[in-house]
Design a protein around this motif. Structure first.
Motif, PDB file in Angstrom:
ATOM      1  N   ILE A 199       0.937  -1.009   0.098  1.00 19.71           N
ATOM      2  CA  ILE A 199       0.045  -0.058  -0.067  1.00 19.71           C
ATOM      3  C   ILE A 199       0.841   1.147  -0.174  1.00 19.71           C
ATOM      4  O   ILE A 199       1.800   1.716   0.728  1.00 19.71           O
ATOM      5  CB  ILE A 199      -0.797  -0.006   1.100  1.00 19.71           C
ATOM      6  CG1 ILE A 199      -1.785  -1.139   1.470  1.00 19.71           C
ATOM      7  CG2 ILE A 199      -2.051   1.405   1.326  1.00 19.71           C
ATOM      8  CD1 ILE A 199      -2.591  -1.135   2.669  1.00 19.71           C
ATOM      9  N   SER A 200       0.817   2.217  -0.858  1.00 13.79           N
ATOM     10  CA  SER A 200       1.445   3.272  -0.747  1.00 13.79           C
ATOM     11  C   SER A 200       0.266   4.407  -0.928  1.00 13.79           C
ATOM     12  O   SER A 200      -0.362   4.296  -1.813  1.00 13.79           O
ATOM     13  CB  SER A 200       2.376   3.480  -1.648  1.00 13.79           C
ATOM     14  OG  SER A 200       2.108   3.375  -2.900  1.00 13.79           O
ATOM     15  N   SER A 243      -7.885  -8.389  -3.946  1.00 12.32           N
ATOM     16  CA  SER A 243      -6.657  -7.970  -3.467  1.00 12.32           C
ATOM     17  C   SER A 243      -6.586  -7.581  -1.871  1.00 12.32           C
ATOM     18  O   SER A 243      -5.602  -7.770  -1.447  1.00 12.32           O
ATOM     19  CB  SER A 243      -6.245  -6.758  -3.991  1.00 12.32           C
ATOM     20  OG  SER A 243      -6.274  -6.799  -5.534  1.00 12.32           O
ATOM     21  N   LEU A 244      -7.655  -7.012  -1.307  1.00 11.51           N
ATOM     22  CA  LEU A 244      -7.516  -6.726  -0.019  1.00 11.51           C
ATOM     23  C   LEU A 244      -8.985  -7.145   0.691  1.00 11.51           C
ATOM     24  O   LEU A 244     -10.120  -6.948   0.084  1.00 11.51           O
ATOM     25  CB  LEU A 244      -7.257  -5.158   0.091  1.00 11.51           C
ATOM     26  CG  LEU A 244      -7.974  -4.098  -0.561  1.00 11.51           C
ATOM     27  CD1 LEU A 244      -9.089  -3.589  -0.093  1.00 11.51           C
ATOM     28  CD2 LEU A 244      -7.167  -2.705  -0.359  1.00 11.51           C
ATOM     29  N   PRO A 278      -4.186 -10.824  -0.079  1.00 16.96           N
ATOM     30  CA  PRO A 278      -2.783 -10.631   0.440  1.00 16.96           C
ATOM     31  C   PRO A 278      -2.742  -9.282   1.282  1.00 16.96           C
ATOM     32  O   PRO A 278      -1.774  -9.320   2.103  1.00 16.96           O
ATOM     33  CB  PRO A 278      -2.306 -10.284  -0.943  1.00 16.96           C
ATOM     34  CG  PRO A 278      -3.280 -10.247  -2.063  1.00 16.96           C
ATOM     35  CD  PRO A 278      -4.564 -11.017  -1.279  1.00 16.96           C
ATOM     36  N   ILE A 279      -3.860  -8.588   1.310  1.00 21.67           N
ATOM     37  CA  ILE A 279      -3.650  -7.455   2.159  1.00 21.67           C
ATOM     38  C   ILE A 279      -5.175  -7.269   3.093  1.00 21.67           C
ATOM     39  O   ILE A 279      -6.198  -7.657   2.713  1.00 21.67           O
ATOM     40  CB  ILE A 279      -3.820  -6.203   1.372  1.00 21.67           C
ATOM     41  CG1 ILE A 279      -2.543  -6.080   0.467  1.00 21.67           C
ATOM     42  CG2 ILE A 279      -3.629  -4.841   2.220  1.00 21.67           C
ATOM     43  CD1 ILE A 279      -2.493  -4.835  -0.533  1.00 21.67           C
ATOM     44  N   THR A 319       0.083  -8.449   4.348  1.00 25.94           N
ATOM     45  CA  THR A 319       0.352  -7.133   4.654  1.00 25.94           C
ATOM     46  C   THR A 319      -0.946  -6.829   5.465  1.00 25.94           C
ATOM     47  O   THR A 319      -2.201  -6.978   5.129  1.00 25.94           O
ATOM     48  CB  THR A 319       0.569  -5.996   3.505  1.00 25.94           C
ATOM     49  OG1 THR A 319       1.360  -6.703   2.555  1.00 25.94           O
ATOM     50  CG2 THR A 319       1.011  -4.741   4.046  1.00 25.94           C
ATOM     51  N   MET A 320      -0.674  -5.915   6.514  1.00 34.07           N
ATOM     52  CA  MET A 320      -1.933  -5.720   7.481  1.00 34.07           C
ATOM     53  C   MET A 320      -1.935  -4.014   7.862  1.00 34.07           C
ATOM     54  O   MET A 320      -0.661  -3.725   8.126  1.00 34.07           O
ATOM     55  CB  MET A 320      -1.791  -6.767   8.500  1.00 34.07           C
ATOM     56  CG  MET A 320      -1.884  -7.979   8.104  1.00 34.07           C
ATOM     57  SD  MET A 320      -2.335  -9.039   9.523  1.00 34.07           S
ATOM     58  CE  MET A 320      -2.073 -10.688   8.777  1.00 34.07           C
ATOM     59  N   LEU A 321      -3.244  -3.602   8.106  1.00 37.33           N
ATOM     60  CA  LEU A 321      -3.354  -2.293   8.460  1.00 37.33           C
ATOM     61  C   LEU A 321      -4.302  -2.348   9.500  1.00 37.33           C
ATOM     62  O   LEU A 321      -5.383  -2.836   9.230  1.00 37.33           O
ATOM     63  CB  LEU A 321      -3.562  -1.315   7.447  1.00 37.33           C
ATOM     64  CG  LEU A 321      -3.519   0.137   7.553  1.00 37.33           C
ATOM     65  CD1 LEU A 321      -2.092   0.270   8.171  1.00 37.33           C
ATOM     66  CD2 LEU A 321      -3.867   0.793   6.403  1.00 37.33           C
ATOM     67  N   ALA A 322      -4.176  -2.331  10.925  1.00 36.26           N
ATOM     68  CA  ALA A 322      -5.214  -2.736  11.953  1.00 36.26           C
ATOM     69  C   ALA A 322      -5.521  -1.437  12.669  1.00 36.26           C
ATOM     70  O   ALA A 322      -4.449  -0.824  13.246  1.00 36.26           O
ATOM     71  CB  ALA A 322      -4.758  -3.814  12.584  1.00 36.26           C
ATOM     72  N   VAL A 323      -6.792  -1.255  12.968  1.00 35.08           N
ATOM     73  CA  VAL A 323      -6.854  -0.216  13.909  1.00 35.08           C
ATOM     74  C   VAL A 323      -7.025  -1.000  14.982  1.00 35.08           C
ATOM     75  O   VAL A 323      -7.705  -1.906  15.426  1.00 35.08           O
ATOM     76  CB  VAL A 323      -8.311   0.300  13.632  1.00 35.08           C
ATOM     77  CG1 VAL A 323      -8.998   1.256  14.811  1.00 35.08           C
ATOM     78  CG2 VAL A 323      -8.354   1.239  12.360  1.00 35.08           C
ATOM     79  N   LEU A 324      -6.255  -0.558  16.322  1.00 32.95           N
ATOM     80  CA  LEU A 324      -6.299  -1.238  17.511  1.00 32.95           C
ATOM     81  C   LEU A 324      -6.720  -0.053  18.417  1.00 32.95           C
ATOM     82  O   LEU A 324      -6.191   0.952  18.399  1.00 32.95           O
ATOM     83  CB  LEU A 324      -5.132  -1.918  17.900  1.00 32.95           C
ATOM     84  CG  LEU A 324      -4.821  -3.249  16.873  1.00 32.95           C
ATOM     85  CD1 LEU A 324      -3.556  -3.766  17.428  1.00 32.95           C
ATOM     86  CD2 LEU A 324      -5.878  -4.288  17.196  1.00 32.95           C
TER      87      LEU A 324
END
Lengths: 255, 315
Positions: free
Chosen positions: A4-5, A78-79, A154-155, A186-191
């Motif tokens: 991700i960019s 993809s995500l 994958p994401i 690849t991970m983007l997580a709100v915690l």
């Protein structure tokens, strides 16, 4: 390569500027955690990255391809996005919910096995024929986690994956995230738990809610001073490196 | 191994359909044996009255049930039905206006209903962009407005025409102006369209955000559903007036029997709605023969207890 960019992303909702000029590159196999107070725009950011919410300006690229060039179906393979619990209005069973998450959509033996494996990993095997509305919130949340495993994108964009979930399954899930990242997801997580963020994050985005954001490596940003400014609270570092809140309001010396 | 249960149940439903066809052919002012009526009088009744009427009932019932299923998914509300957005109300307004100002003819009223439902759909579409919650509210308020207009029209209608208006509003299968083959084609077309959308519809059951995340173009699908469901409702209303309960009860009942996935719910609703309306119409024709009861009364009398029983059994 960056999975991700994001460059110069601006995001507002209801006339309120949430994120101004966000820039980051998230490489394949890394975990980025988004932290910030309620209503700061964390979920909106995830939805914008998932192509479900229009941004005001800026560009998002997924695997090098512009988000706006994606076809919906292609983006969905993809995500994967995990957000609020899905509707239980229509009496879907756990297994049916997982079936809807599958990419292939064929009811083959392999698919069946994939689903029962995912159920087993989330300790849902006994519940897989039950209707979503009969489960507790924590169990339903684990169904969503199982859906991520079944979908196998994958994401992963995760919006509070551990909400409602008991501590044993929270720990287990964070381990799953770590393993999956090591195997190339690849991970983007709100915690919301800064302890958990510190345990799994490689990179961090801090969202302040007034347009300000900060990105950086986890070790640099997950420190009391930065977090206390972000959350307007009084976290303290105790021995062992844990950040604990000061529940009783007592002044203690920083260790 | 594939799950055979829904297929067996669909086969069971087809068997019930066959029985319903036979009952509809036999029932009426004069009871006939559909297999052995050789005299020409009975042949005429069977082929020129009962077959067209039962096929009309089948197609109308199926269209109403499909429209109900679509509206329920689109609005994310299992209690939605084809008339929830006021399409039936606006159709009735059109029909009653024609009845009030023109010499009475079945064709004129159907034409009025068709135009009225079209206007009703157009009014609802102005709110479609606002999302399911507000669309539903707008529809309910519009429906209330149309009922007010109908009440006004009924108050002003000459005595002689009041009965016609009320009869139409409770549903009347005796004077459909849409040719039976066309009606059956539209039924089939609606079912085929529905089947093409079934996987997206399944995903929409999770809510709009989840459907979008799974690759469904939600706003596109919402428009497709609004148009398809409204058109199916308009066709049903034009053919047979406003017949209640089928659009609410059948999709719900079929979900209880077949589960929630649309590849079973849609065909089951299209057939089940037809079966219910055929049986209801047989009842309407025979209970107080030679007079007829309004078919909408019978659908309510059959539909409501069956629905409540299914609801309790599941709970």
């Amino acid at each position: 390569m960056s999975a991700i960019s994001v460059s110069h992303l601006c995001l507002s909702r209801g006339g309120r500027l949430l994120i101004e000029d966000l820039n980051f590159h998230l490489d394949v196999g890394r975990i980025m955690v988004i932290l910030g107070p309620n209503g700061a725009g964390k979920s909106s950011l995830l939805m914008a990255l998932a192509g479900m919410l229009d941004s005001d300006a800026g560009e998002v690229k997924i695997n090098g391809k512009k988000l706006t060039d994606f076809h919906r179906g292609e983006l969905a393979s993809s995500l994967a996005w995990q957000g609020t619990l899905p509707s239980a209005e229509f009496g879907l069973s756990v297994d049916q919910r997982l079936q809807l998450a599958m990419q292939s959509g064929l009811s083959s033996d392999i698919d069946r096995e994939t689903r029962s494996d995912a159920c087993a990993k989330q300790d849902l095997s006994a519940l897989c024929q039950r209707v979503l509305g009969e489960l507790s919130s924590g169990e339903r949340q684990r169904v969503e986690l199982a859906a991520l495993l079944v979908r196998d994108c994958p994401i992963w964009l995760l919006d509070e994956p551990c909400a409602h979930v008991d501590i044993r399954h929270q720990v287990a899930w964070l381990q799953v995230m770590r393993e999956k990242a090591e195997s190339g997801k690849t991970m983007l997580a709100v915690l919301h738990d800064v302890q958990q963020a510190a345990a799994i994050a490689d990179d961090v985005i801090l969202v302040y809610g007034d347009g300000r954001i900060r990105t950086g490596q986890a070790e640099a940003l997950l420190v009391p001073d930065v977090l206390n400014e972000l959350f307007q609270t009084d976290l303290q570092r105790v021995s062992g490196g844990f950040l604990i809140p000061n529940y009783r309001g007592e002044k203690t010396a920083n260790l | 191994m594939i799950n055979r249960k829904p297929y067996l149940r669909l086969a069971g439903l087809l068997f019930i359909l066959l029985a319903a066809v036979l009952i509809s052919l036999a029932a009426g002012e004069r009871w006939l044996n559909p297999f052995s009526s050789v005299d020409s009088m009975n042949q005429t009744i069977l082929w020129e009255l009962r077959w067209p009427r039962l096929l009309t009932a089948f197609a109308v019932g199926g269209l109403l049930a499909l429209a109900g299923a679509w509206f329920q998914v689109m609005l994310g509300n299992a209690l939605a039905e084809p008339y929830v957005l006021g399409v039936a109300g606006s159709a009735a307004v059109g029909a009653v206006i024609v009845l009030a100002f023109f010499p009475d003819s079945g064709f004129g009223m159907s034409f009025g209903a068709f135009v009225g439902s079209g206007l009703g759909i157009a009014a609802v579409m102005l709110f479609a962009r606002l999302g399911p919650g507000k669309l539903l509210l707008a529809g309910v308020v519009l429906a209330a407005f149309w009922s007010a207009v109908i009440a006004l029209m009924l108050a002003l209608l000459p005595q002689g025409k009041l009965g016609l208006a009320l009869g139409w509003m409770l549903g009347d299968l005796s004077s459909s102006v849409i040719p039976v083959p066309l009606l059956l084609c539209l039924w089939a077309l609606a079912l085929v369209c529905g089947m093409f959308l079934s996987r997206s519809l399944d995903r929409l059951l999770l809510g709009e955000a989840h459907a979008a995340a799974l690759g469904v173009d939600v706003s596109h699908l919402r428009w497709q559903l609004l148009i398809a469901a409204s058109a199916a409702t308009a066709i049903a209303v034009t053919a047979a007036g406003t017949i209640g309960f089928i659009g609410l009860v059948i999709p719900h009942a079929m979900r209880l029997v077949f589960g929630s996935l649309h590849r079973f719910v849609l065909p089951a609703s299209a057939i089940g709605g037809g079966v219910l309306l055929m049986l209801a119409d047989s009842g309407a024709r025979s209970v107080i023969a030679p007079a007829e009861l309004p078919v909408g009364v019978i659908t309510a009398f059959i539909g409501v207890p069956v629905f409540l029983w299914l609801l309790r059994r599941k709970a």
